[in-house]
Design a protein around this motif. Sequence first.
Motif, mmCIF file in Angstrom:
data_model
loop_
_atom_site.group_PDB
_atom_site.id
_atom_site.type_symbol
_atom_site.label_atom_id
_atom_site.label_comp_id
_atom_site.label_asym_id
_atom_site.label_seq_id
_atom_site.Cartn_x
_atom_site.Cartn_y
_atom_site.Cartn_z
ATOM 1 N N ARG A 139 -8.137 -34.235 -45.090
ATOM 2 C CA ARG A 139 -6.806 -34.829 -45.232
ATOM 3 C C ARG A 139 -6.590 -35.916 -44.172
ATOM 4 O O ARG A 139 -6.010 -36.979 -44.465
ATOM 5 N N VAL A 140 -7.073 -35.706 -42.951
ATOM 6 C CA VAL A 140 -6.876 -36.703 -41.901
ATOM 7 C C VAL A 140 -7.562 -38.020 -42.268
ATOM 8 O O VAL A 140 -7.062 -39.101 -41.967
ATOM 9 N N ASP A 141 -8.712 -37.933 -42.936
ATOM 10 C CA ASP A 141 -9.415 -39.148 -43.341
ATOM 11 C C ASP A 141 -8.619 -39.900 -44.409
ATOM 12 O O ASP A 141 -8.552 -41.139 -44.390
ATOM 13 N N PHE A 142 -8.032 -39.148 -45.337
ATOM 14 C CA PHE A 142 -7.219 -39.802 -46.357
ATOM 15 C C PHE A 142 -5.989 -40.440 -45.710
ATOM 16 O O PHE A 142 -5.570 -41.532 -46.119
ATOM 17 N N ASP A 143 -5.417 -39.790 -44.709
ATOM 18 C CA ASP A 143 -4.261 -40.370 -44.015
ATOM 19 C C ASP A 143 -4.643 -41.684 -43.335
ATOM 20 O O ASP A 143 -3.844 -42.628 -43.291
ATOM 21 N N TYR A 144 -5.864 -41.756 -42.808
ATOM 22 C CA TYR A 144 -6.323 -43.013 -42.228
ATOM 23 C C TYR A 144 -6.417 -44.102 -43.305
ATOM 24 O O TYR A 144 -6.111 -45.274 -43.051
ATOM 25 N N MET A 145 -6.857 -43.731 -44.494
ATOM 26 C CA MET A 145 -6.922 -44.702 -45.594
ATOM 27 C C MET A 145 -5.534 -45.249 -45.907
ATOM 28 O O MET A 145 -5.370 -46.439 -46.200
ATOM 29 N N ARG A 146 -4.540 -44.384 -45.828
ATOM 30 C CA ARG A 146 -3.168 -44.830 -46.046
ATOM 31 C C ARG A 146 -2.730 -45.767 -44.926
ATOM 32 O O ARG A 146 -2.073 -46.780 -45.180
ATOM 33 N N ASP A 147 -3.101 -45.428 -43.675
ATOM 34 C CA ASP A 147 -2.757 -46.292 -42.545
ATOM 35 C C ASP A 147 -3.379 -47.674 -42.698
ATOM 36 O O ASP A 147 -2.797 -48.682 -42.283
ATOM 37 N N LEU A 148 -4.562 -47.715 -43.293
ATOM 38 C CA LEU A 148 -5.261 -48.984 -43.509
ATOM 39 C C LEU A 148 -4.751 -49.729 -44.740
ATOM 40 O O LEU A 148 -5.219 -50.825 -45.044
ATOM 41 N N LEU A 149 -3.801 -49.111 -45.441
ATOM 42 C CA LEU A 149 -3.202 -49.687 -46.658
ATOM 43 C C LEU A 149 -4.227 -49.859 -47.775
ATOM 44 O O LEU A 149 -4.111 -50.753 -48.611
ATOM 45 N N TRP A 150 -5.231 -48.982 -47.778
ATOM 46 C CA TRP A 150 -6.194 -49.005 -48.870
ATOM 47 C C TRP A 150 -5.603 -48.412 -50.142
ATOM 48 O O TRP A 150 -6.051 -48.729 -51.246
ATOM 49 N N VAL A 151 -4.653 -47.542 -49.981
ATOM 50 C CA VAL A 151 -4.023 -46.890 -51.128
ATOM 51 C C VAL A 151 -2.543 -46.700 -50.818
ATOM 52 O O VAL A 151 -2.176 -46.433 -49.677
ATOM 53 N N ARG A 152 -1.720 -46.887 -51.812
ATOM 54 C CA ARG A 152 -0.277 -46.749 -51.646
ATOM 55 C C ARG A 152 0.268 -45.768 -52.681
ATOM 56 O O ARG A 152 -0.235 -45.728 -53.815
ATOM 57 N N PRO A 153 1.282 -45.002 -52.318
ATOM 58 C CA PRO A 153 1.853 -44.066 -53.291
ATOM 59 C C PRO A 153 2.544 -44.799 -54.428
ATOM 60 O O PRO A 153 3.157 -45.858 -54.220
ATOM 61 N N ALA A 154 2.417 -44.253 -55.616
ATOM 62 C CA ALA A 154 3.114 -44.819 -56.772
ATOM 63 C C ALA A 154 4.599 -44.503 -56.699
ATOM 64 O O ALA A 154 5.442 -45.275 -57.158
ATOM 65 N N GLU A 155 4.922 -43.368 -56.107
ATOM 66 C CA GLU A 155 6.319 -42.986 -55.893
ATOM 67 C C GLU A 155 6.362 -41.804 -54.939
ATOM 68 O O GLU A 155 5.333 -41.234 -54.580
#
Length: 234
Positions: free
Chosen positions: A152-168
């Motif tokens: 999960r921490v790795d996925f959170d880093y991906m979010r910090d890098l703006l590689w993926v954004r929530p749809a809602e």
Amino acid sequence: MTRRTEYDESQAAGRLRVPIAAFRWARHTGLVPTPDASSYQWSRATVEAMDADAIRASLPHEPISAAAAADRIARALGTPNVPGEPPVVSAFAVRRLIACGLLTDLTANPEAVLINPDQVAAVCGIEGLAQRLADEAPLGPDQAAARLGVRRVDFDYMRDLLWVRPAERREVRFGTSRAGAVMVPLFTTASVDALPAAHPEVDWEQLRNVGKGRRSPLAALVKARQQEKEAAAV
């Protein structure tokens, strides 16, 4: 009393004495013209020239909720939603179809989506709809991390890098009290599945085998990005 000279859609519907859902559907079909007084308002003359009876007739059936639309789509695909079980087609998927322009929301309230049932029936006949819905299926952060095979921490880093954004983001309650409610970001399955191909600079095999408690290979990328922002702000 000053006469109103400009009308937004709610005021125009009220002036014509037609349901707002019918007015929004008529606008979608082109029966109601593009606003001429501003980007969202019609002039008095344009509203008075509208055919109220035709607007009412344009939506012959009561609009349905996102959940009801999801149930109809699921049945049409031969995989009906079962009460008490996770839905095959969810309201989230219906909202994504709205975002994609395949369905039209007939209310301005994002928490109370209303859709023309005839449009839902038409969408059910779209070729490749099942795969499209699979791509739009919602994943929470933990589910997304599990699907990628990372922590999960790795996925959170991906979010910090703006590689993926929530749809809602949707409110999830724990227990019966609103005090236990949290806003959970939801990501489309397709956006999560696209990450490895979109970022070949990452050693995904290494990332998927980082031991518990070990520093993420993405941490350095996040730090570098933060330093770039700080440098740009100086």
